[in-house]
Design an enzyme around this catalytic site. Structure first.
Site, PDB file in Angstrom:
ATOM      1  N   ASP A 209       2.993   3.431 -21.582  1.00 36.35           N
ATOM      2  CA  ASP A 209       4.076   3.091 -20.823  1.00 36.35           C
ATOM      3  C   ASP A 209       4.106   1.748 -20.199  1.00 36.35           C
ATOM      4  O   ASP A 209       2.897   1.524 -19.373  1.00 36.35           O
ATOM      5  CB  ASP A 209       4.486   4.190 -19.787  1.00 36.35           C
ATOM      6  CG  ASP A 209       5.636   3.702 -18.982  1.00 36.35           C
ATOM      7  OD1 ASP A 209       6.722   3.764 -19.472  1.00 36.35           O
ATOM      8  OD2 ASP A 209       5.682   3.509 -17.604  1.00 36.35           O
ATOM      9  N   GLU A 268     -13.295   6.202 -31.458  1.00 34.07           N
ATOM     10  CA  GLU A 268     -14.189   7.132 -31.386  1.00 34.07           C
ATOM     11  C   GLU A 268     -13.701   8.537 -31.998  1.00 34.07           C
ATOM     12  O   GLU A 268     -14.475   9.472 -32.227  1.00 34.07           O
ATOM     13  CB  GLU A 268     -14.945   7.380 -29.993  1.00 34.07           C
ATOM     14  CG  GLU A 268     -15.772   6.466 -29.320  1.00 34.07           C
ATOM     15  CD  GLU A 268     -16.029   6.754 -28.073  1.00 34.07           C
ATOM     16  OE1 GLU A 268     -16.124   7.930 -27.639  1.00 34.07           O
ATOM     17  OE2 GLU A 268     -16.382   5.790 -27.217  1.00 34.07           O
TER      18      GLU A 268
END
Length: 558
Positions: A209, A268
Site C-alpha cells: 500500500d 529468499e
C-alpha cells in the site's frame, strides 16, 4: 505447450502476466452473521473464485486494527483482527486456496501504522525511549506552526502536534496513522521481520500500500500548483492535497534502497512476489523505476487507469508511454479497487454489457499483470449512499463534494432473492443496493450470456495464449476510435503473434487488416469482430483477435 504449461515450467515467475482477484474482506462474505465479511467467509467462496480462472487472490487488510481507516491503520502486523477470524483461519485459507491452484497475496501497509500500535505508544511517550526515533518527529517552527506545509491525503496538515513530546509527528493519511521513520535502520529491520512472518506462513506475495510514501525528503515546503490536479483519491478540487507539487513528502530516492532490501528478502522465498501501489503525479516513471533491474518490486500499478478518462486517445497515450519507459520492468493494471468509484459508473457503462465486455478485453490484452476488484465480474455500478450511511472518513470529511469510497465497498451480492444478497444473516456494515441484487452472482451464474460468464470464458481463453500472458506488445496508431495492438511471444516454441482490435466507438467500424490474419477457433463469444479478405469488421464496442504468422512481418495499415 500452452500458457498454463509455461506457468508450470516457470513457476517462480507465476506472477508475470497473472490475474489477481482483489478481495475486500469486510464486504466479501460474512460467515457468522455479524454483518462484516471474514476469513471463513472467503474460504466458503474459494470455489467461486477458482471458477473465474484467475491465478491469485489479494486480501485487503485483515490485521488487528482500530479500523479508523478500515484496516489500513495496523495496530499489530502479525495479528488477525477478531472481526475477521483467527490466525488459524488464515492458515486454513492459504491451504484451501493452494489446493485450488490459487496463490495468496496480502496487503502490507509499511509506510505507517495505527497510533495504537505499541511502537507508537512507546515512541510518543518521551524523547528518550528506545523507539523515540521510530516515527517522523519534528520541532515546531518558531511561531509554533507545523515544520512544513505538507498536506495529508485526507485533508489538512500532514503534521499533528503531540503534547507528550511537544513535537509534531508526520501523518500522510489520517491523524491516527503516524508515519514510520525509514531513515532509522531499526525500523527497516523491524518492518522486514513483519513481512518475513507472513512469508513463513506460506503467503505467495504482497500488495504494498502507498509504497512510495515510505521515505520523506528534506523538511522543506512543497511548492504550490496553479490549479488542483487529480490526486491520490481522484479529482479533488476540494482537497488542498492537490494544490501542491509533492517534491519532498514522498517518492524520495532513498525509497529505492528500502525496496532493494525488501526484494532481497522475497528472493529468499522463491516464487513469492510484490506489487506496489504508486500514487504520484509522475506515476508511470515511478512504476518504471520501482520495477526495473530485477532487484526492486516485481510489479507496480498506479492510478492512471483509475480515473474518469477512458477515451481511446488517453488509453493509447498511457499504454505507449508506459512501454517507452518501463524497459525490463513489469506493470500491473487495474480498472478498479477499493479506493475509486466502480468502473461501470466511472467509465459510463452502467447497464451497458457491450462496453463492460470491451473494457475487460482491453484490460486483459495489455502487457502486464492484472488486478480485478471483486464485483467487477458482475458489472456492479457505484452504490449511491447517503451521508448517514457512510463509514469512510474521507467521505464524511469532504461531503458533499466527495462522497468517499464506500460506494465501491458495499457487500458482494450472492443471491438476488434473499435479504442482503445472501452476504450476511445480519445487518451488513454497508447496505446492499437493490440495483446490485439484480446483478447477483446467482442470477448470472447459469446465464451463458452474462458478464460473469464472459469473464470466465475470456480468462480461460487468455490462459491458453502465451502471447497474451507474457508476450511483448506493439501499439499501432489509432484509427476511428479503434485501439490496435499486437502481442508477440517470440523465440523458441511456443511462439505466437496475435493481433487485437478494440472498438471504443458506438458505431460499427470497417478497417483494412492483414490478409494473413486468421480468426482463433477457441475465441470466446465476446470476440465478435470478423476478419474477411483484408478487412476487419467490428460491431459497436466490438473486440477482434486474430493470429498471424509469428516469424514474419505483416503490415497492418490502420
Amino acid at each position: 505447450m500452452n500458457a498454463q504449461q509455461i506457468y508450470g515450467r516457470q513457476g517462480q515467475e507465476w506472477w508475470r502476466g497473472a490475474v489477481i482477484y482483489q478481495i475486500y474482506p469486510r464486504s466479501f462474505m460474512d460467515s457468522n452473521g455479524d454483518g462484516i465479511g471474514d476469513l471463513p467467509g472467503i474460504i466458503d467462496k474459494l470455489d467461486y473464485i477458482a471458477s473465474l480462472n484467475v491465478d491469485a487472490i489479494w486480501l485487503s487488510p485483515f490485521f488487528t486494527s482500530p479500523m479508523k481507516d478500515f484496516g489500513y491503520d495496523v495496530a499489530d502486523y502479525r495479528g488477525v483482527d477478531p472481526m475477521f477470524g483467527t490466525l488459524a483461519d488464515f492458515d486454513r485459507l492459504v491451504e484451501a486456496a493452494h489446493a485450488r491452484g490459487l496463490k495468496v497475496t496480502i496487503d502490507q501497509v509499511l509506510s505507517h501504522t495505527s497510533d495504537q500500535h505499541p511502537w507508537f505508544t512507546e515512541s510518543r511517550a518521551s524523547r528518550d525511549t528506545p523507539k523515540a526515533d521510530w516515527y517522523v518527529w519534528a520541532e515546531a517552527r518558531a511561531d509554533g506552526s507545523p515544520p512544513t506545509n505538507w498536506q495529508s491525503v485526507f485533508g489538512g496538515s500532514a503534521w499533528q502536534w503531540d503534547t507528550r513530546r511537544c513535537q509534531y509527528y508526520l501523518h500522510n493519511f489520517l491523524v491516527s496513522q503516524p508515519d514510520l521513520n525509514f531513515r532509522n535502520p531499526e525500523v527497516v529491520e523491524a518492518i522486514l521481520d513483519e513481512v518475513r512472518f507472513w512469508l513463513d506462513r506460506g503467503v505467495d506475495g504482497f500488495r504494498l500500500d502507498a509504497i512510495n510514501f515510505c521515505t520523506h525528503g528534506e523538511l522543506r515546503d512543497n511548492p504550490p500548483r496553479h490549479e488542483a490536479v487529480e490526486s491520490f483519491l481522484g479529482t479533488r478540487p476540494d482537497n488542498p492535497y492537490g494544490f501542491q507539487q509533492h517534491l519532498y513528502d514522498k517518492t524520495q530516492p532513498e525509497n529505492l534502497a528500502f525496496l532493494e532490501r525488501l526484494r532481497a528478502l522475497l528472493d529468499e522465498y522463491p516464487g513469492t512476489t510484490s506489487v506496489g501501489e504508486v500514487g504520484d503525479d509522475d506515476s508511470l516513471n515511478v512504476m518504471a523505476a520501482y520495477t526495473q533491474g530485477g532487484n526492486r518490486l516485481h510489479m507496480a500499478y498506479s492510478f492512471d487507469l483509475l480515473g474518469e478518462r477512458h477515451d481511446p486517445e488517453f488509453l493509447h497515450r498511457t499504454m505507449t508511454a508506459m512501454e517507452a519507459r518501463i524497459g525490463d520492468g513489469w506493470p500491473c493494471w487495474a480498472l478498479g479497487n477499493h479506493d475509486v468509484p466502480r468502473v461501470a459508473t466511472r467509465w459510463r457503462a452502467e447497464d451497458d454489457t457491450a462496453r463492460l465486455r470491451l473494457y475487460l478485453a482491453f484490460l486483459l490484452t495489455q502487457r502486464g499483470s492484472v488486478c480485478l476488484y471483486q464485483g467487477e465480474e458482475l458489472g456492479l455500478p457505484e452504490a449511491e449512499l447517503t451521508l448517514e450511511q457512510l463509514a469512510d472518513p474521507a467521505g464524511i470529511t469532504f461531503w458533499p463534494a466527495y462522497k468517499g469510497r464506500d460506494g465501491c465497498r458495499t457487500p458482494q451480492p450472492w443471491c438476488a432473492d434473499t435479504r442482503h444478497g445472501d452476504f450476511s444473516r445480519g445487518e451488513p456494515w454497508l447496505p446492499v443496493p437493490d440495483e446490485h441484487l439484480g446483478l447477483a452472482m446467482g442470477r448470472q451464474d447459469d446465464d451463458p450470456d452474462s458478464l460473469l460468464n464472459a469473464y470466465r470464458a475470456f480468462l480461460a481463453f487468455r490462459r491458453e495464449h502465451v502471447a497474451l500472458v507474457k508476450g511483448d506488445v506493439h501499439y499501432h496508431p489509432l484509427r476511428e476510435e479503434v485501439l490496435c495492438l499486437e502481442r508477440r511471444h517470440p523465440g523458441r516454441a511456443p511462439s505466437e503473434r496475435l493481433l487485437v482490435a478494440l472498438n471504443f466507438s458506438a458505431k460499427p467500424r470497417s478497417l483494412p487488416a492483414p490478409r494473413e490474419a486468421s480468426p482463433l477457433e477457441d475465441a470466446p463469444a465476446l470476440v465478435n469482430g470478423r476478419w474477411q479478405a483484408g478487412r476487419l469488421h467490428l460491431p459497436p464496442y466490438g473486440v477482434a483477435i486474430a493470429r498471424c504468422p509469428a516469424g514474419e512481418e505483416v503490415a497492418w495499415d490502420v
